[in-house]
Design an enzyme around this catalytic site. Structure first.
Site, mmCIF file in Angstrom:
data_model
loop_
_atom_site.group_PDB
_atom_site.id
_atom_site.type_symbol
_atom_site.label_atom_id
_atom_site.label_comp_id
_atom_site.label_asym_id
_atom_site.label_seq_id
_atom_site.Cartn_x
_atom_site.Cartn_y
_atom_site.Cartn_z
ATOM 1 N N HIS A 1 1.603 -1.072 7.531
ATOM 2 C CA HIS A 1 2.006 -2.487 5.866
ATOM 3 C C HIS A 1 1.618 -3.243 6.032
ATOM 4 C CE1 HIS A 1 4.163 -5.103 4.631
ATOM 5 N NE2 HIS A 1 3.823 -6.223 6.289
ATOM 6 N N TYR B 175 1.703 10.788 -12.949
ATOM 7 C CA TYR B 175 2.555 12.208 -11.718
ATOM 8 C C TYR B 175 2.293 11.656 -10.525
ATOM 9 C CZ TYR B 175 -2.186 14.241 -11.263
ATOM 10 O OH TYR B 175 -2.940 14.852 -10.292
ATOM 11 N N GLU C 84 6.539 -7.998 12.916
ATOM 12 C CA GLU C 84 7.194 -6.820 12.114
ATOM 13 C C GLU C 84 7.842 -5.977 12.571
ATOM 14 O OE1 GLU C 84 8.230 -7.753 9.095
ATOM 15 O OE2 GLU C 84 7.116 -8.865 7.926
ATOM 16 N N HIS D 76 5.743 -9.983 -1.314
ATOM 17 C CA HIS D 76 5.276 -9.962 0.447
ATOM 18 C C HIS D 76 4.076 -8.917 0.379
ATOM 19 C CE1 HIS D 76 6.456 -8.571 4.906
ATOM 20 N NE2 HIS D 76 4.997 -9.059 4.515
ATOM 21 N N HIS E 172 -0.880 -6.153 3.254
ATOM 22 C CA HIS E 172 -0.746 -7.141 2.330
ATOM 23 C C HIS E 172 -1.381 -7.403 1.562
ATOM 24 C CE1 HIS E 172 1.535 -10.023 5.449
ATOM 25 N NE2 HIS E 172 1.972 -8.870 4.848
ATOM 26 N N TYR F 235 2.439 22.975 -3.163
ATOM 27 C CA TYR F 235 1.115 22.436 -1.773
ATOM 28 C C TYR F 235 0.729 22.390 -0.738
ATOM 29 C CZ TYR F 235 -3.269 20.152 -1.814
ATOM 30 O OH TYR F 235 -4.498 19.501 -0.998
#
Length: 211
Positions: free
Chosen positions: A91, A112, A72, A154, A93, A207
């Protein structure tokens, strides 16, 4: 410096695997470095990975190191080229995010904490074959004004100013994915209004500015 960054990548990969957010050599981690990025190598189980295994990829797509970069790497490169306000990518899975991604739906403002990702929803990047420029472009689009997204059929991807933030958001997105998946079983999920989400986003920004 690169040894310190490579160590963070190795530790992050091990952390995600130990938290069951990836299995085997699934997923990938990268951190911006000089005129490119350091990234996890292709097809190496985190249990066996060494600091010397971490390759470098420049922003022209040239690879350097003893092992090839994650499949990737194109996705990581495009994000670093087009988005300059972050320094790390995670990334994964992970089970619930991957399951939800197969429904090919974004996560709406049912909670929220969606605001943690920068907007009033978490988008789902359109499907494309892994490792391709097409997938990279789809993920870039889904990350517009966001710090994370699902990826159709994915998994998920998150970005952060630091690798610690990116990995923390991986955990947050997995939690939200599970919550929304379970709530969605009732077919009567109650969503937070756009007005209220704008208020929450303002509070999140305030914040972060005083943290």
């Amino acid at each position: 410096m690169s040894t310190k960054i490579k160590t963070k990548i190795v530790n992050s990969l091990k952390y995600l695997k130990n938290k069951n957010l990836n299995i085997g050599s699934e997923g990938n981690i990268s951190i911006r470095y000089k005129n490119g990025f350091l990234i996890s190598p292709s097809a190496v189980n985190p249990d066996n990975i060494k600091i010397s295994d971490i390759p470098f990829v420049d922003l022209k797509g040239n690879h350097y190191g003893s092992r090839p970069p994650s499949s990737e790497w194109r996705m990581h490169m495009l994000l670093y080229l087009k988005k300059t306000n972050f320094n790390a990518i995670s990334h994964s899975h992970s089970f619930w995010s991957s399951s939800l991604s197969c429904l090919r739906k974004k996560i709406p403002p049912f909670h929220y904490m969606i605001a943690e990702f920068g907007g009033d929803d978490i988008k789902c990047a359109k499907y494309a074959t892994f490792g391709t420029n097409s997938l990279a472009k789809n993920v870039l689009k889904a990350l517009e004004s966001r710090k994370g997204c699902l990826m159709e059929n994915h998994g998920q991807l998150t970005i952060g100013e630091t690798i610690e933030e990116a990995v923390s958001l991986t955990e947050s997105l997995e939690k939200l994915s599970k919550q929304f998946f379970m709530c969605n079983l009732s077919n009567s999920v109650k969503l937070i209004s756009k007005r209220e989400m704008n208020k929450v986003l303002g509070l999140f920004n305030k914040y972060k500015s005083i943290r």
